[in-house]
Design a protein around this motif. Structure first.
Motif, short mmCIF file in Angstrom:
data_model
loop_
_atom_site.label_atom_id
_atom_site.label_comp_id
_atom_site.label_asym_id
_atom_site.label_seq_id
_atom_site.Cartn_x
_atom_site.Cartn_y
_atom_site.Cartn_z
N LEU A 154 37.09 42.14 43.89
CA LEU A 154 36.02 41.42 43.22
C LEU A 154 35.95 41.84 41.75
O LEU A 154 36.20 43.01 41.42
N THR A 155 35.61 40.90 40.90
CA THR A 155 35.27 41.18 39.50
C THR A 155 33.88 40.63 39.24
O THR A 155 33.56 39.50 39.64
N THR A 156 33.02 41.42 38.61
CA THR A 156 31.69 40.94 38.25
C THR A 156 31.48 41.08 36.75
O THR A 156 32.15 41.89 36.09
N ARG A 157 30.55 40.31 36.23
CA ARG A 157 30.26 40.34 34.79
C ARG A 157 28.75 40.28 34.57
O ARG A 157 28.03 39.56 35.26
N HIS A 158 28.30 41.06 33.60
CA HIS A 158 26.95 40.92 33.06
C HIS A 158 27.14 40.65 31.57
O HIS A 158 27.46 41.55 30.80
N ASP A 159 26.98 39.41 31.18
CA ASP A 159 27.32 38.99 29.82
C ASP A 159 26.09 39.02 28.91
O ASP A 159 25.49 37.99 28.60
N GLY A 160 25.71 40.19 28.49
CA GLY A 160 24.62 40.31 27.54
C GLY A 160 25.09 40.10 26.12
O GLY A 160 26.27 40.25 25.80
N ASP A 161 24.16 39.76 25.24
CA ASP A 161 24.47 39.51 23.83
C ASP A 161 24.31 40.82 23.05
O ASP A 161 23.22 41.34 22.88
N LEU A 162 25.43 41.34 22.55
CA LEU A 162 25.44 42.61 21.83
C LEU A 162 25.49 42.43 20.31
O LEU A 162 25.59 43.42 19.59
N SER A 163 25.42 41.21 19.84
CA SER A 163 25.64 40.96 18.41
C SER A 163 24.60 41.67 17.54
O SER A 163 24.94 42.28 16.52
N GLU A 164 23.33 41.61 17.93
CA GLU A 164 22.29 42.27 17.13
C GLU A 164 22.45 43.78 17.18
O GLU A 164 22.29 44.47 16.16
#
Length: 781
Positions: A154-164
């Motif tokens: 399995l592969t999981t992702r938590h795609d949070g926005d790190l730009s700031e």
């Protein structure tokens, strides 16, 4: 005298354990029992050819070909990208790890069964082994399961926005961390005794398990039996730690053979089997980038996590629980605004992965706490103050974190400061300077964590597991003699649950603890429960016992009031009796009226009786959060690399403490296991997938000489969502030691510029870090 919630009551179960009267699987005597031994694979990866049974002994040796009606262990999940692996009780087609069961042999004694297993000839055609994460992920890697396109469960992702976070950060910390593979080493290994009860037309399985009702479900599914035809009895269990909360292939084989032959069959695991073929745990790899400001405020975190899962998915928790938990729990107790994480559950030619005390959190705590210390060094601030800056404050509770964890109550910075005060952090600088003047290196380290306990239906359903817990049930009964019987489908394997459940009953019924009898672990006698795991026993089973006891108390007051010729509202329960003023009627008299002299009761008596079964789960389904800070003071010998723990303190908050003495014992045991992870324990494999730590001379466990005199501190922040404010605590103390101890080692080595990022922190690794730092200094000159 009653022993209700909060009393340091001696454990009820200790009398039989200390007197040698406990009854484990190996102690059970059933006439005609034969013992089993397994033929196990000597190779990590190979095609399975012919299996030749010793002539004349064919009826005592069984292979997969003899068991066409036995279904493999198949653990489904609804998570996207999840891949299913069939895990046969006995190998079919090929073997995928050293120690995988190929055949089961039975004989009147274990020695004869082992001799028979030695005589079985197995034709194996070796295949290239996939022994580590890098090999498994290579584009040309051999496939463990041929129908997969890669070696990822399995592969999981938590795609949070790190730009700031990236834009605001003035400090960027990049680190890679590794934790070792471990075996769990309960005092009693796995064990199972199965027999077919012809009178009941039922398979009776005595097994060393934490989850008897779950094992009944798994056995019935694989054996093709109705669950009513399977009775699972868990007798005394000598430790579990998660190792005994999954369906074992040996349980299946033994059960099938017992039914096939009509004779009782037993198998007990020896230590070498445990170390080579038992399911493993803990092996993680992290790549972390942390973004912080000049004060050390953590602005964002970007992470990749790989977990070396082994060959098969265990039932019912799957191969993917560890990585999924790691990704969801990495932020820990910290107020983190931006977070991105990818996890990879990697299949290798090793035994499968099972939940172990803390489930992923020891690894994520290690990675997170070392990262916090690295930030503190980068900004030149005290690690404690950097933690307190980042911890979720008490005023923010309840708090939902960046991964959706709902922290129900507590004050995390207060716990950190309390631990620092206990270990005399203010005086440490002077102590360190004095040690340095003597040529000694000492260091101080912290680790903070949260433990999600008693998480329920929605959480497990979100993980896509094939079996989801619901309401925990318990039965509380007033017996005809006036004592109380508690029945719970949960189970105790060392955590004192017999005592603490009795204390909960006493909270409502005001009896002496000796007058409460607790029955657990038998699917034929107890209400359904998914069992003991995830620090759920006291919250869930305790809550159900509390709810049932409250109802029983209400009924007792009604019957007692009739006998006292008063209104129930005028009565109270105390000292094992129903009282109105100075008049009372004892429970024995009430029981006598209900069971033996109903003529003394009114015609319109409540027919529900004096046996109460209730179901319970907390008011929130997302779990209750215990939390703690561990602080360690160590001395490091730069010549040998040896680490000595000088002082170790734990300050924790698990809500209402039902039995503080038992809770202390849980903390001591958990911390001891965490110290094993930090300094000693490592299951090693070579490139061919051969285990290199197959005895306790190779696999090192901490003993009394290696453990400190733990010092404990507590606060009690009651959860608003559980009965009596109780939170789970069983796993907690095992989570933080690696982070606290390695941070202390790194603090000791800071003058040399050395830093460890891998556990266990063996003398070899400590010396390597010192030499690497020395070489780097010399290269820079």
């Amino acid at each position: 005298m009653t022993s209700a919630i909060g009393a340091r009551a001696p454990r009820k179960e200790d009398a039989r354990h200390l007197s040698g009267k406990a009854r484990f699987v190996g102690d059970i005597k059933v006439a005609g029992t034969w013992e089993a031994a397994f033929v196990r694979s000597p190779l990590a990866h190979a095609r399975l050819g012919a299996i030749t049974k010793p002539p004349g002994m064919e009826a005592q040796v069984f292979t997969a070909e003899d068991m066409p009606d036995l279904a493999p262990i198949r653990c489904e999940s609804t998570l996207p990208s999840y891949k299913v692996s069939d895990y046969p009780a006995l190998a079919r087609g090929k073997v995928r790890y050293v120690g995988e069961c190929i055949a089961i042999c039975i004989a009147p004694t274990r020695a004869e069964a082992e001799d028979l297993a030695e005589a079985v000839i197995v034709d194996l055609d070796p295949l290239p082994a996939v022994a580590d994460i890098d090999t498994a992920l290579a584009a040309d890697a051999p496939r463990l399961h041929e129908d997969w396109e890669d070696n990822l469960f399995l592969t999981t992702r938590h795609d949070g926005d790190l730009s700031e976070a990236k834009a605001r950060a003035t400090v960027v910390i990049e680190r890679s961390y590794e934790t070792a593979r471990q075996a769990m080493n309960p005092m009693e290994g796995k064990g199972v005794l199965a027999e077919w009860d012809h009178r009941a037309d039922q398979l009776v399985v005595h097994t060393s398990t934490q989850v008897p009702h779950l094992i009944r479900t798994g056995l019935s599914e694989c054996l093709g039996l109705d669950q009513a035809q399977v009775r699972v009895i868990a007798p005394d269990v000598g430790g579990g730690f998660g190792y005994k909360c999954v369906l074992q292939p040996e349980e299946l084989s033994v059960a099938w053979v017992a039914r096939k032959t009509g004779r009782p069959v037993r198998w007990t695991e020896d230590r070498r089997e445990h170390l080579t073929a038992g399911v493993n745990t803990r092996q993680h790899r992290y790549r972390i980038t942390a973004y912080a400001d000049d004060d050390g405020r953590l602005l964002g975190l970007d992470a990749d996590i790989w977990v070396d899962i082994g060959a098969y998915s265990v039932w019912p928790f799957t191969a993917c629980l560890e990585a999924a938990q790691a990704g969801g729990n990495l932020p820990g107790p910290y107020d983190l605004g931006a977070y991105a994480c990818r996890t990879y559950s990697v299949a290798t030619n090793k035994p499968g992965f099972t939940p172990y005390r803390g489930v992923a959190r020891p690894g994520v705590c290690f990675a997170m706490e070392l990262t916090l210390d690295a930030i503190a060094r980068a900004v030149g601030r005290d690690p404690l103050e950097v933690r307190c800056l980042n911890l979720v404050p008490g005023a923010a509770m309840p708090y939902t974190n960046v991964t959706g964890k709902f922290y129900d109550s507590g004050d995390y910075p207060a716990a950190a400061r309390a631990a620092a005060q206990m270990i005399d952090a203010e005086g440490f600088a002077a102590r360190k300077a004095a040690a340095a003047a003597e040529g000694r290196l000492i260091g101080l380290g912290y680790a903070c964590f949260t433990e999600q306990s008693a998480h329920g239906t929605k959480v497990f359903a979100a993980w896509g597991l094939p079996l989801v817990p619901g309401y925990e049930q318990a039965m509380v009964k007033l017996t005809p003699s006036g004592t109380v019987e508690v029945r719970s489908g949960n189970h105790s394997f060392g955590q004192g649950l017999e005592t603490t459940l009795a204390q909960v009953a006493c909270e409502w019924l005001h009896l002496d603890l000796a007058q409460v009898r607790v029955t657990m672990g038998d699917t034929g006698l107890t209400p359904y429960s998914t069992g003991a795991y995830a620090s759920r026993g006291m919250v869930m089973a305790g809550g159900a016992v509390s709810k049932a006891s409250e109802e029983l108390a209400r009924r007792l007051r009604i019957h007692g009031a009739h006998l006292l010729q008063c209104d129930p509202a005028e009565t109270e329960i105390r000292e094992g009796a129903v009282w109105k003023g100075q008049a009372s009627v004892g429970f024995a008299a009430i029981a006598d009226a209900w069971y033996l002299h109903p003529d003394r009761l009114p015609e319109d008596v409540d027919t529900a009786g004096l046996e109460v079964t209730e179901g319970y789960k907390p008011d929130i389904d997302t779990g209750l959060f215990t939390y703690a800070t561990h602080a360690a003071m160590v001395e490091v010998d730069p010549e040998s690399g040896r680490t000595e723990i000088l002082d170790y303190v734990i300050f924790e908050d698990c809500g209402r403490r039902v039995n503080p003495m038992i809770l202390d014992g849980q903390s001591y045991g958990g911390a001891a296991q965490g110290i094993g992870s930090a300094l000693f324990e490592e299951a090693l494999y070579d490139a061919a997938g051969q285990p290199l730590t197959s005895t306790l001379a190779d696999y090192i466990l901490p003993g009394p000489a290696e453990l400190p005199a733990f010092r404990l501190g507590h606060s009690e922040t009651l959860s608003p969502y559980s009965r009596h404010g109780i939170k789970g605590v069983g796993e907690g103390a095992a989570i933080a030691p690696a982070g606290a101890i390695v941070n202390a080692i790194n603090d000791a080595l800071a003058p040399m510029g050395a830093e460890l990022t891998r556990i266990p922190a063996t003398p070899h690794r400590v010396l390597a870090a010192i030499l690497d730092a020395r070489a780097a200094r010399e290269a820079a000159q």
